[in-house]
Design an enzyme around this catalytic site. Structure first.
Site, PDB file in Angstrom:
ATOM      1  N   ARG A   1     -18.104 -63.346  -8.454  1.00  0.00           N
ATOM      2  CA  ARG A   1     -18.153 -61.904  -8.741  1.00  0.00           C
ATOM      3  C   ARG A   1     -16.756 -61.382  -9.067  1.00  0.00           C
ATOM      4  NH1 ARG A   1     -21.140 -57.035  -7.643  1.00  0.00           N
ATOM      5  NH2 ARG A   1     -20.033 -55.527  -6.351  1.00  0.00           N
TER       6      ARG A   1
ATOM      7  N   TYR B   1      -9.113 -54.601  -8.522  1.00  0.00           N
ATOM      8  CA  TYR B   1      -8.977 -55.506  -9.662  1.00  0.00           C
ATOM      9  C   TYR B   1      -7.866 -55.097 -10.628  1.00  0.00           C
ATOM     10  CZ  TYR B   1     -13.466 -57.245  -8.064  1.00  0.00           C
ATOM     11  OH  TYR B   1     -14.466 -57.775  -7.300  1.00  0.00           O
TER      12      TYR B   1
ATOM     13  N   ARG C   1     -23.987 -59.543  -6.675  1.00  0.00           N
ATOM     14  CA  ARG C   1     -23.791 -59.996  -5.304  1.00  0.00           C
ATOM     15  C   ARG C   1     -24.812 -61.101  -5.052  1.00  0.00           C
ATOM     16  NH1 ARG C   1     -23.885 -54.280  -5.043  1.00  0.00           N
ATOM     17  NH2 ARG C   1     -21.910 -53.334  -4.369  1.00  0.00           N
TER      18      ARG C   1
ATOM     19  N   LYS D   1     -26.921 -52.450  -2.945  1.00  0.00           N
ATOM     20  CA  LYS D   1     -26.722 -51.920  -1.600  1.00  0.00           C
ATOM     21  C   LYS D   1     -27.377 -50.550  -1.463  1.00  0.00           C
ATOM     22  CE  LYS D   1     -22.463 -54.193  -0.051  1.00  0.00           C
ATOM     23  NZ  LYS D   1     -21.077 -53.958   0.412  1.00  0.00           N
TER      24      LYS D   1
ATOM     25  N   HIS E   1     -20.371 -50.349  -7.515  1.00  0.00           N
ATOM     26  CA  HIS E   1     -19.516 -49.731  -6.504  1.00  0.00           C
ATOM     27  C   HIS E   1     -19.766 -48.228  -6.461  1.00  0.00           C
ATOM     28  CE1 HIS E   1     -16.349 -53.187  -6.797  1.00  0.00           C
ATOM     29  NE2 HIS E   1     -17.348 -53.485  -5.998  1.00  0.00           N
TER      30      HIS E   1
ATOM     31  N   HIS F   1     -18.943 -64.704  -3.998  1.00  0.00           N
ATOM     32  CA  HIS F   1     -18.087 -63.533  -4.193  1.00  0.00           C
ATOM     33  C   HIS F   1     -16.888 -63.867  -5.069  1.00  0.00           C
ATOM     34  CE1 HIS F   1     -18.506 -59.449  -2.869  1.00  0.00           C
ATOM     35  NE2 HIS F   1     -17.205 -59.327  -2.723  1.00  0.00           N
TER      36      HIS F   1
END
Length: 303
Positions: free
Chosen positions: A248, A280, A153, A177, A271, A245
Site C-alpha cells: 500500500r 508520503y 488495505r 474503515k 484517508h 501495508h
C-alpha cells in the site's frame, strides 16, 4: 464501569462511528486501566480532574509505555471525557487540554519499482507445478496485482466479494474503515488476474474473491501472510521487508513520484484526514527541488 458511562461510550463508538472490534477492545482495556488507577486514588471518571488525568498519564510514561501507546490512550480518554460532557454526565471535560507525547513519525517502508516487478514475476508457476502450487501462486498474483494497483488495505482486499470484479470497467467499489465506501481504480492486469482466479475457483461456490479453507469464509490475514512470505523468497526479497501495508505504501509512493496529486491520493487510499496522507510527501521533495531549479526565475542566476 457502566455507572461511568463506559458502556454507552463504547456503544456509540460501534454504532455511530463504525469502530472496528479491535478498536472497541482496545478502548475497553484502556478505560479499564484508567478506571483502576483512578479508583486507587479514591476517584472515579465522573469526579477526576485534569491533574488526576495528568498524573495517570505520567504514570504510563514511568511504566515505560511507548510514546505511541501513550498517545493512543490519551486519544481514547479525550473521546471518552468529551462524550461524558456532551451527555451531561460531567459539567466539564478534564481531558480537553491534555497533550500527547511527541511522536517521531517514521517514514513509510516501500519497495522500489523494480522490486515490485520482481515480486509479480515470482507469481508465475513452474511448468511442473502441482495444481495446489499453481493455485497458490495464482492467488498471490491476483492479490499482489490488486494491492499494488489499487492501494487497498489487506482487510479490504480479503473481504472483497466476487462481484466486485464485475463493477464499472477500470473501477472497483471497496468498503473501507468505518463502513465507508469508495471507488478505486482496477488495472487491466489486476482484473485479468482476478478473473483467472475466479475461473479456477468456480467450483468452490464462494461469495468471496479470496476464499479461505471454508468457501463460506474469506481467507485469513495469517493465510495470506504465508503466501506473501513464500513469494518474497521466490523473488529474492527479504520477507521481513514485505507486508500488505508495504505494498500500500509502495502504491502511494510510486504514484506521487510520478506526479499524482496528494488530494487524489487521499481519496484513493480512503484517508479521512489529509494529514494521514501527508506521510508520503517525503517522496515529493526531490520533485519539488527539481521544479524550483527548472522554473523559478532566479534559479539560474549566480552571484
Amino acid at each position: 464501569m457502566s455507572a461511568s458511562g463506559v458502556d454507552a461510550f463504547l456503544e456509540m463508538q460501534a454504532a455511530e462511528r463504525g469502530a472496528a472490534l479491535n478498536t472497541i477492545r482496545a478502548y475497553t482495556r484502556d478505560l479499564a486501566d484508567m478506571d483502576a488507577a483512578l479508583h486507587a486514588r479514591g476517584m472515579t471518571p465522573l469526579t477526576a480532574g485534569e491533574s488526576d488525568l495528568r498524573d495517570y498519564l505520567s504514570g504510563l510514561a514511568r511504566q515505560g509505555l511507548a510514546a505511541r501507546t501513550q498517545a493512543r490512550r490519551l486519544s481514547c480518554l479525550k473521546q471518552y471525557f468529551l462524550f461524558l460532557a456532551r451527555e451531561g454526565m460531567r459539567p466539564d471535560n478534564p481531558a480537553a487540554l491534555l497533550e500527547a507525547p511527541r511522536l517521531d513519525a517514521p517514514l513509510p517502508r516501500f519497495l522500489s519499482e523494480p522490486e515490485v516487478t520482481e515480486l509479480l514475476a515470482a507469481c508465475v508457476p513452474e511448468p511442473d507445478a502441482t495444481p495446489a502450487r499453481g493455485r497458490r501462486l495464482m492467488v498471490a498474483k491476483a492479490a499482489l496485482e490488486m494491492l499494488y494497483a489499487s492501494g487497498l488495505r489487506i482487510s479490504e482486499l480479503l473481504s472483497l466479494p466476487r462481484r466486485a470484479v464485475d463493477a464499472a470497467p477500470g473501477m472497483m467499489l471497496v468498503r473501507g474503515k468505518g463502513g465507508r465506501e469508495r471507488m478505486v481504480p482496477m488495472s487491466a492486469r489486476a482484473r485479468a488476474a482476478a478473473r483467472a482466479l475466479m475461473a479456477l475457483d468456480a467450483g468452490r461456490e464462494s461469495p468471496y474473491l479470496f476464499p479461505g479453507r471454508s468457501a463460506r469464509q474469506p481467507m485469513t490475514r495469517q493465510g495470506f501472510d504465508r503466501i506473501l512470505h513464500d513469494v518474497a523468497l521466490r523473488a529474492g526479497l527479504d520477507p521481513q521487508r514485505l507486508s500488505p501495508h508495504v505494498l500500500r505504501h509502495s502504491f502511494a509512493t510510486h504514484l506521487l513520484a510520478h506526479g499524482a496529486d496528494l488530494r487524489a491520493l487521499q481519496v484513493l487510499l480512503g484517508h479521512a484526514d489529509i494529514a494521514t496522507t501527508q506521510i508520503y510527501t517525503h517522496v515529493m521533495l526531490d520533485r519539488l527541488r527539481d521544479a524550483v531549479a527548472q522554473h523559478h526565475p532566479l534559479a539560474q542566476q549566480h552571484d
